[in-house]
Design a protein around this motif. Structure first.
Motif, PDB file in Angstrom:
ATOM      1  N   ASN A 131      30.636  41.678  31.431  1.00  0.00           N
ATOM      2  CA  ASN A 131      29.394  41.802  32.175  1.00  0.00           C
ATOM      3  C   ASN A 131      28.308  40.907  31.610  1.00  0.00           C
ATOM      4  O   ASN A 131      27.183  40.876  32.105  1.00  0.00           O
ATOM      5  CB  ASN A 131      28.913  43.264  32.158  1.00  0.00           C
ATOM      6  CG  ASN A 131      29.831  44.170  32.951  1.00  0.00           C
ATOM      7  OD1 ASN A 131      30.389  43.745  33.961  1.00  0.00           O
ATOM      8  ND2 ASN A 131      30.000  45.401  32.495  1.00  0.00           N
ATOM      9  N   ARG A 138      28.434  34.835  34.307  1.00  0.00           N
ATOM     10  CA  ARG A 138      28.235  35.275  35.693  1.00  0.00           C
ATOM     11  C   ARG A 138      28.657  34.218  36.708  1.00  0.00           C
ATOM     12  O   ARG A 138      29.256  34.534  37.736  1.00  0.00           O
ATOM     13  CB  ARG A 138      26.767  35.657  35.905  1.00  0.00           C
ATOM     14  CG  ARG A 138      26.411  37.022  35.334  1.00  0.00           C
ATOM     15  CD  ARG A 138      24.955  37.352  35.549  1.00  0.00           C
ATOM     16  NE  ARG A 138      24.598  38.641  34.949  1.00  0.00           N
ATOM     17  CZ  ARG A 138      23.355  39.072  34.803  1.00  0.00           C
ATOM     18  NH1 ARG A 138      22.337  38.302  35.201  1.00  0.00           N
ATOM     19  NH2 ARG A 138      23.114  40.242  34.247  1.00  0.00           N
ATOM     20  N   ARG A 139      28.315  32.958  36.441  1.00  0.00           N
ATOM     21  CA  ARG A 139      28.686  31.903  37.397  1.00  0.00           C
ATOM     22  C   ARG A 139      30.192  31.677  37.408  1.00  0.00           C
ATOM     23  O   ARG A 139      30.762  31.345  38.448  1.00  0.00           O
ATOM     24  CB  ARG A 139      27.962  30.598  37.045  1.00  0.00           C
ATOM     25  CG  ARG A 139      26.439  30.674  37.149  1.00  0.00           C
ATOM     26  CD  ARG A 139      25.980  30.983  38.572  1.00  0.00           C
ATOM     27  NE  ARG A 139      24.534  31.054  38.657  1.00  0.00           N
ATOM     28  CZ  ARG A 139      23.733  30.042  38.984  1.00  0.00           C
ATOM     29  NH1 ARG A 139      24.250  28.859  39.230  1.00  0.00           N
ATOM     30  NH2 ARG A 139      22.427  30.212  39.049  1.00  0.00           N
ATOM     31  N   ASN A 140      30.830  31.827  36.256  1.00  0.00           N
ATOM     32  CA  ASN A 140      32.289  31.722  36.213  1.00  0.00           C
ATOM     33  C   ASN A 140      32.926  32.801  37.082  1.00  0.00           C
ATOM     34  O   ASN A 140      33.816  32.542  37.898  1.00  0.00           O
ATOM     35  CB  ASN A 140      32.800  31.894  34.776  1.00  0.00           C
ATOM     36  CG  ASN A 140      32.151  30.982  33.778  1.00  0.00           C
ATOM     37  OD1 ASN A 140      30.932  30.900  33.703  1.00  0.00           O
ATOM     38  ND2 ASN A 140      32.950  30.297  32.973  1.00  0.00           N
ATOM     39  N   GLU A 141      32.452  34.041  36.885  1.00  0.00           N
ATOM     40  CA  GLU A 141      33.020  35.170  37.611  1.00  0.00           C
ATOM     41  C   GLU A 141      32.747  35.063  39.107  1.00  0.00           C
ATOM     42  O   GLU A 141      33.571  35.476  39.928  1.00  0.00           O
ATOM     43  CB  GLU A 141      32.464  36.485  37.067  1.00  0.00           C
ATOM     44  CG  GLU A 141      33.125  37.708  37.673  1.00  0.00           C
ATOM     45  CD  GLU A 141      32.728  38.992  36.984  1.00  0.00           C
ATOM     46  OE1 GLU A 141      33.095  40.069  37.505  1.00  0.00           O
ATOM     47  OE2 GLU A 141      32.055  38.932  35.942  1.00  0.00           O
ATOM     48  N   LEU A 142      31.606  34.490  39.460  1.00  0.00           N
ATOM     49  CA  LEU A 142      31.274  34.307  40.873  1.00  0.00           C
ATOM     50  C   LEU A 142      32.331  33.453  41.567  1.00  0.00           C
ATOM     51  O   LEU A 142      32.720  33.725  42.706  1.00  0.00           O
ATOM     52  CB  LEU A 142      29.897  33.653  41.008  1.00  0.00           C
ATOM     53  CG  LEU A 142      29.323  33.505  42.418  1.00  0.00           C
ATOM     54  CD1 LEU A 142      29.130  34.870  43.071  1.00  0.00           C
ATOM     55  CD2 LEU A 142      27.999  32.749  42.376  1.00  0.00           C
ATOM     56  N   LEU A 143      32.805  32.433  40.872  1.00  0.00           N
ATOM     57  CA  LEU A 143      33.818  31.544  41.432  1.00  0.00           C
ATOM     58  C   LEU A 143      35.233  32.097  41.294  1.00  0.00           C
ATOM     59  O   LEU A 143      36.018  32.060  42.244  1.00  0.00           O
ATOM     60  CB  LEU A 143      33.746  30.170  40.749  1.00  0.00           C
ATOM     61  CG  LEU A 143      34.820  29.150  41.161  1.00  0.00           C
ATOM     62  CD1 LEU A 143      34.686  28.786  42.641  1.00  0.00           C
ATOM     63  CD2 LEU A 143      34.725  27.899  40.288  1.00  0.00           C
ATOM     64  N   GLY A 151      36.277  35.293  40.043  1.00  0.00           N
ATOM     65  CA  GLY A 151      36.522  36.718  40.226  1.00  0.00           C
ATOM     66  C   GLY A 151      36.721  37.428  38.901  1.00  0.00           C
ATOM     67  O   GLY A 151      37.108  36.822  37.888  1.00  0.00           O
ATOM     68  N   GLY A 152      36.459  38.704  38.887  1.00  0.00           N
ATOM     69  CA  GLY A 152      36.516  39.489  37.672  1.00  0.00           C
ATOM     70  C   GLY A 152      37.893  39.570  37.053  1.00  0.00           C
ATOM     71  O   GLY A 152      38.043  39.519  35.824  1.00  0.00           O
ATOM     72  N   SER A 200      44.146  30.970  36.527  1.00  0.00           N
ATOM     73  CA  SER A 200      43.685  31.413  37.847  1.00  0.00           C
ATOM     74  C   SER A 200      44.850  31.566  38.817  1.00  0.00           C
ATOM     75  O   SER A 200      44.913  32.521  39.606  1.00  0.00           O
ATOM     76  CB  SER A 200      42.664  30.413  38.408  1.00  0.00           C
ATOM     77  OG  SER A 200      42.212  30.816  39.679  1.00  0.00           O
TER      78      SER A 200
END
Length: 248
Positions: free
Chosen positions: A4, A9-14, A16-17, A245
């Protein structure tokens, strides 16, 4: 690491969690943290890799400053892996960075426990040691990504990725293939390489030996530029992230 964290955050935005959680679990080792390996390490940590081992025997010297991430006029004389570790921990203080000031060779190979890693990054200069790493890495379950020669290049658009036996125009890849054929010992599986088919000539005079202190005997001194070595390193890191990924 705490996925979290705002850092990623930007990595996860692209990605995914789920992919980010998988990235955080992978164990990666980089052999050689010079012009290519140092930028690869930086990109991996910024991408969420939390378990990273960096291997290099050298100290930072003044001629590294033009292209190596941790090399500045303030770090000359420091152990490369320690200077890089300090830098990486400023990006993610929770990362587990293991810095080994050692040479990878046939004699020392067993101590690195290659089989315990998910990804092995080869950014070694020495032909003999590079060949040894490739052969041993291909006997493990780890995914190997290898850098061919990044010196004597200027055009970033000619940098590309292909399978080792399909690399064209690169003297290091050619020398490796010839060595494998001569010794009749071959990698047990295919692996991807970052390379460029561009090959320029040095136009200036080489530095005096005493200007380039090193604990590792380099085969030759060639001109090298930061934008080329960094792209090589970033592409290696990209191959790791892309592979993770795809598996998610």
């Amino acid at each position: 690491m705490g996925m979290n964290s705002a850092i990623f955050r930007r990595n996860e935005l692209l990605l995914g969690g789920e992919t980010m959680e998988r990235i955080a679990q992978q164990r990666v080792i980089i052999f050689g943290v010079g012009g290519v390996g140092s930028w690869c390490a930086e990109s991996l940590v910024r991408s969420g890799i939390c378990h990273l081992t960096i291997v290099d025997s050298d100290l930072v010297c003044i001629t590294n400053v033009n292209r190596q991430l941790m090399a500045t006029t303030q770090t000359v004389g420091q152990v490369k892996v320690e200077a890089l570790k300090e830098r990486l921990l400023t990006i993610n203080p929770d990362a587990e960075i293991t810095a080994l000031q050692q040479i990878f060779s046939e004699e020392t190979a067993a101590s690195f426990q290659l089989e315990t890693y998910d990804y092995i990054i080869d950014a070694i200069d020495s032909l003999k040691d590079k060949a040894t790493l490739i052969l041993l890495a291909c006997q493990t379950q780890a995914r190997l990504f290898s850098s061919m020669g990044a010196a004597l290049k200027l055009d970033p658009t000619r940098i590309q990725v292909t399978e080792f036996w399909k690399v064209k125009g690169d003297p290091l890849a050619r020398a490796l293939r010839n060595k494998f054929k001569k010794e009749k010992v071959f990698p047990k599986r295919k692996f991807l390489c970052v390379y460029s088919d561009e090959l320029l000539e040095n136009r200036g005079c080489p530095p005096d030996d005493d200007e380039v202190p090193s604990t590792f005997n380099k085969p030759q001194t060639n001109g090298t530029l930061a934008h080329i070595t960094a792209i090589f390193g970033f592409m290696l890191a990209g191959l790791v992230v892309q592979d993770i990924s795809k598996k998610t």
